[in-house]
Enzyme design. Structure first.
Site, PDB file in Angstrom:
ATOM      1  CE  LYS A  88     -62.277 -33.091  49.770  1.00 43.58           C
ATOM      2  NZ  LYS A  88     -61.451 -32.374  50.742  1.00 43.58           N
TER       3      LYS A  88
ATOM      4  NE  ARG B 137     -59.387 -38.156  54.280  1.00 47.81           N
ATOM      5  CZ  ARG B 137     -60.600 -38.172  53.752  1.00 47.81           C
ATOM      6  NH1 ARG B 137     -60.844 -37.481  52.639  1.00 47.81           N
ATOM      7  NH2 ARG B 137     -61.571 -38.856  54.325  1.00 47.81           N
TER       8      ARG B 137
END
Lengths: 287, 214
Positions: free
Chosen positions: A222, A256
């Site tokens: 991210k 995740r």
């Protein structure tokens, strides 16, 4: 608290890998690698082989882009969920969607978990989870509209906001009939947050894990990792894994991820250090 | 009094607290337990004799943490338990660092004539049998271990008593002292020996052997 997903029950000390399977042509990391259904199914086979506990199937990229209506989203994921269920009867299948009608359709195909990545934007989605007896992921977005980027978002105390929002959502999910043991909370790094916020949430993750709700974290590659290290997408694995290790130490239970093998190794190593997992082969100095 | 002797090695990995998800010593442990079980079951015909007396013979180095029970005792007791032995266990712990005087076996162990005794002698050969061995390779280790194995096979107590403590220390033959203790104890007993298994999977010499009275 025992976490239940599909037919499985997990202990608090178990660390689960949720592999991302995108049914999108434009997600930020894989850029359409598994856009074709057969490629996506190959990805499922691969991540299962690599030790993923859960697959998280999504039909819409998180960021802004062409509008994908419910009909198109369902075209992308519903039949695919059925194919995965057919080939992997015991695999925990999660679907990343904010829409109740999509949730209903994938549950009919055998999904086990609804990953409401936009924080209850469609209040009906939680009722679908309750109706089908499946799991539900509560997510903190700071009230963001799906597929929007944070713009000058500020919190007096981001972690306080995250905890309050997630506990309220989790309580609501249970009140609406979702099985208490099937509710997870996800602080949603980068969603409705700048990178300062995501780093602080990571640093203070124990304030989430100490709520008793199982915590899911979605850290993989991210922007907060990229900004922390000034690295573009594609060069964020090491930073992701460092964040994974810290999160595991602080008690997050589900990860995740894009990279299953590396994540599994980090989680096993942290659990072994923590003493919740037996090491594999011990002979050094013991012969 | 009838005597049976079992010789087993003492890698810590035989103990459950050191085993990970994979148990690399499972087969070795099974072999040790089988040998011990056989000797425990090797009772004399005389029903008056009762349960055997069991004595673990182990070395103890002055460099080991004094808080801990000597490794050989822990391994011996664990293997005995796995072999189903729930009776009393005597210990003879001998100093492992220098020449061994004839050890004092204690009045109890020596005196009970007519009672079957099982000695469990816990100790290992050289830990310097390979480059990856704990003590790195020393070619001299092979000859010394061969001497010991031959002595075990023929129940040659004189050969064991003749082992040189200095050389054995250099070669990390940590079982030398307990072997010699047993050899002193049995030097006047007519015994036959049998090496049931030997190997050096980690560059450390292990053996499983039995002695019985002829």
């Amino acid at each position: 608290m025992t976490l239940r997903l599909g037919p499985h029950a997990y202990d608090e000390s178990d660390r689960l890998v949720m592999a991302i399977v995108n049914r999108t042509p434009d997600s930020f990391y894989d850029k359409g690698l598994t856009w074709h259904e057969d490629a996506a199914l190959d990805r499922v086979r691969q991540v299962v082989e690599e030790g993923a506990d859960i697959v998280d199937i999504g039909g819409i990229k998180a960021g802004p882009g062409p509008v994908i209506d419910a009909e198109e989203e369902m075209r992308r994921v519903v039949g695919f969920v059925g194919r995965v269920r057919g080939e992997f009867p015991g695999l925990v299948i999660s679907v990343d969607t904010w829409r109740a009608e999509v949730g209903r359709a994938v549950c009919q195909e055998g999904a086990d978990l609804l990953n409401d990545a936009w924080g209850g934007y469609d209040p009906g989605l939680v009722d679908v989870a309750a109706e089908f007896g499946v799991g539900y992921v509560c997510t903190h977005t700071g009230g963001a509209t799906p597929r929007t980027r944070p713009f000058r978002v500020e919190y007096a105390d981001v972690v306080d906001d995250v905890v309050a929002s997630l506990v309220a959502q989790a309580d609501r999910a249970v009140a609406r009939g979702v099985d208490r043991s099937r509710v997870l909370i996800d602080p949603a790094h980068d969603f409705g947050k700048n990178s300062w916020h995501s780093l602080e949430v990571t640093r203070r993750l124990e304030e989430l894990t100490s709520t008793g709700w199982p915590v899911l974290v979605s850290l993989s590659n991210k922007d907060f990792v990229g900004e922390a290290l000034d690295l573009p997408v594609g060069e964020r694995l090491v930073g992701t894994l460092a964040t994974t290790a810290i999160s595991a130490w602080l008690g997050a239970q589900v990860y995740r991820v894009h990279e299953v093998v590396e994540t599994r190794q980090v989680l096993d190593m942290v659990a072994t250090i923590a003493g919740t997992r037996r090491p594999s082969v011990m002979t050094r100095g013991l012969a | 009094m009838p005597v049976a002797v079992v010789f087993v090695p003492s890698p810590p990995m035989l103990l459950p607290e050191y085993v990970g998800r994979v148990d690399p010593a499972a087969e070795l442990r099974t072999r040790c337990v089988a040998a011990i079980s056989a000797s425990l079951g090797d009772q004399p015909d005389d029903p008056e004799a009762g349960d055997p007396r069991v004595v673990v013979v182990a070395g103890h180095s002055a460099t080991a943490d004094p808080v801990l029970t000597p490794l050989g005792v822990r391994v011996g007791r664990h293997l005995l338990a796995l072999a189903g032995w729930d009776g009393p266990v005597d210990e003879l712990v001998v100093p492992a660092d220098g020449p061994l005087d004839e050890p004092d076996w204690g009045a109890g162990v020596a005196a009970e004539a007519g009672r079957h005794t099982v000695l469990l002698v816990v100790g290992d050969g050289s830990a310097r049998r390979a480059e990856k061995a704990p003590g790195y390779l020393d070619e001299r280790s092979f000859a010394v271990d061969e001497t010991i194995l031959a002595a075990l096979a023929t129940a040659d107590t004189a050969a064991l008593r003749a082992l040189d403590p200095g050389i054995c220390d250099e070669l990390m033959v940590t079982g030398r002292a307990p072997l010699q203790a047993a050899a002193y104890r049995l030097r006047h007993v007519d015994l036959r020996g049998e090496v049931l298994w030997s190997g050096d999977p980690y560059g450390v010499m292990y053996w499983i052997a039995r002695w019985r009275e002829s």
